[in-house]
Design a protein around this motif. Structure first.
Motif, short mmCIF file in Angstrom:
data_model
loop_
_atom_site.label_atom_id
_atom_site.label_comp_id
_atom_site.label_asym_id
_atom_site.label_seq_id
_atom_site.Cartn_x
_atom_site.Cartn_y
_atom_site.Cartn_z
N PHE A 137 23.98 3.20 3.75
CA PHE A 137 24.28 2.88 5.14
C PHE A 137 25.55 2.04 5.23
N ALA A 138 26.27 2.21 6.33
CA ALA A 138 27.43 1.36 6.61
C ALA A 138 27.46 1.08 8.10
N ARG A 139 27.70 -0.17 8.44
CA ARG A 139 27.91 -0.58 9.83
C ARG A 139 29.39 -0.82 10.01
N CYS A 140 30.00 -0.14 10.98
CA CYS A 140 31.45 -0.15 11.11
C CYS A 140 31.93 -0.99 12.29
N ARG A 141 33.20 -1.32 12.23
CA ARG A 141 33.81 -2.15 13.26
C ARG A 141 33.79 -1.47 14.63
N ASP A 142 33.71 -0.12 14.63
CA ASP A 142 33.65 0.60 15.90
C ASP A 142 32.29 0.51 16.57
N GLY A 143 31.33 -0.17 15.91
CA GLY A 143 30.01 -0.36 16.47
C GLY A 143 28.99 0.66 15.99
N GLY A 144 29.44 1.68 15.30
CA GLY A 144 28.54 2.72 14.83
C GLY A 144 27.86 2.37 13.53
N VAL A 145 26.68 2.94 13.33
CA VAL A 145 25.96 2.84 12.06
C VAL A 145 25.98 4.23 11.43
N TYR A 146 26.39 4.31 10.18
CA TYR A 146 26.57 5.58 9.50
C TYR A 146 25.65 5.62 8.29
N GLY A 147 25.16 6.82 7.98
CA GLY A 147 24.26 6.96 6.85
C GLY A 147 24.43 8.28 6.14
N ALA A 148 23.95 8.32 4.91
CA ALA A 148 23.97 9.55 4.11
C ALA A 148 22.77 9.53 3.19
N GLY A 149 22.40 10.71 2.71
CA GLY A 149 21.34 10.81 1.73
C GLY A 149 20.13 11.59 2.21
N GLU A 150 18.99 11.27 1.64
CA GLU A 150 17.76 12.01 1.89
C GLU A 150 17.30 11.84 3.34
N ASN A 151 16.92 12.96 3.96
CA ASN A 151 16.54 12.94 5.37
C ASN A 151 15.32 13.82 5.63
N GLN A 152 14.48 13.98 4.62
CA GLN A 152 13.31 14.85 4.74
C GLN A 152 12.40 14.40 5.87
N TYR A 153 12.29 13.11 6.08
CA TYR A 153 11.43 12.57 7.13
C TYR A 153 12.24 12.01 8.30
N GLN A 154 13.47 12.51 8.44
CA GLN A 154 14.39 12.11 9.51
C GLN A 154 14.62 10.60 9.53
N GLN A 155 14.67 10.01 8.35
CA GLN A 155 14.97 8.58 8.31
C GLN A 155 16.41 8.27 8.70
N LEU A 156 17.25 9.31 8.75
CA LEU A 156 18.62 9.15 9.25
C LEU A 156 18.75 9.70 10.67
N GLY A 157 17.64 10.02 11.30
CA GLY A 157 17.69 10.57 12.64
C GLY A 157 17.64 12.09 12.62
N ALA A 158 17.96 12.68 13.77
CA ALA A 158 17.85 14.13 13.94
C ALA A 158 19.05 14.84 13.35
N LEU A 159 19.19 14.77 12.03
CA LEU A 159 20.27 15.42 11.32
C LEU A 159 19.68 16.45 10.37
N SER A 160 20.52 17.04 9.53
CA SER A 160 20.03 18.02 8.57
C SER A 160 19.13 17.34 7.54
#
Length: 216
Positions: free
Chosen positions: A163-186
């Motif tokens: 995870f990374a929290r950016c100066r633009d206010g957004g929170v970004y993530g990558a990795g395993e998402n089988q249980y949508q722990q990163l939200g409604a992504l692939s």
């Protein structure tokens, strides 16, 4: 930094060795400067020195000498365990670190984020070097930057996530998402992607476990 127990304590123990009574007491990990923070992964540890140096060490090899276990998460140019704290080669001073199960994350003072370690579920958030472990899964032991739209001001990790929290206010993530722990992504996310559900939230801390994530 003090450590205790058998495992990634920086005390010279390997899974190939017997557990001895002297491991069951507190001992210094041998870092030659004061540290700002420490964090632990599955079988590896990270410490951030006052100088901005990141130290990594750990054990846990499934097939000796084949980039297995936490070896790539130690950020060292070798395919063996690092039983004592060793400095990670980064292009600048670090201000924060995070550790997943088998990968590591470092935030530098210029806002860049570097990742290294296992990459089988996209947890490094970037392309890898083409190296693999003994099972043929992708790994990259060399710290390399992820792509973000603005400088990061915080980092975090879960078992298989970055995870990374950016100066633009957004929170970004990558990795395993089988249980949508990163939200409604692939199912698995291989590049740092904005978590839209967190837009507008004043997130200050990012963490997680095996199949879940926490944001405060």
């Amino acid at each position: 930094v003090y450590a205790r127990g058998a495992g990634a304590c920086g005390l010279g123990w390997s899974r190939l060795l017997d557990v001895t009574p002297d491991l069951l007491g507190w001992r210094g990990a041998g870092i030659k400067e004061r540290c700002r923070s420490v964090t632990g992964g599955y079988y590896h540890s990270l410490a951030l020195g006052a100088s901005g140096t990141v130290y990594a060490w750990g054990c846990g090899v499934f097939n000796e000498g084949k980039n297995d276990g936490v070896i790539p998460a130690l950020g060292q140019p070798k395919t063996s365990e690092t039983l004592f704290p060793a400095a990670v080669a980064l292009p600048g001073r670090a201000t924060a670190t995070a550790a997943g199960a088998y990968h590591s994350v470092a935030l530098l003072e210029d806002g860049s984020v570097f990742t290294f370690g296992a990459a089988q579920l996209g947890q490094l958030g970037r392309p890898t070097s083409g190296a693999t472990d003994g099972a043929g899964l992708p790994v990259d032991a060399t710290p390399r930057p992820v792509e973000l739209p603005s400088p990061a001001v915080g980092v975090g990790a879960a078992f298989y996530n970055t995870f990374a929290r950016c100066r633009d206010g957004g929170v970004y993530g990558a990795g395993e998402n089988q249980y949508q722990q990163l939200g409604a992504l692939s199912r698995n996310v291989h590049a740092m992607t904005r978590i839209a559900e967190l837009d507008g939230e004043p997130i200050e801390e990012m963490a997680g476990g095996y199949c879940h994530c926490l944001f405060r």
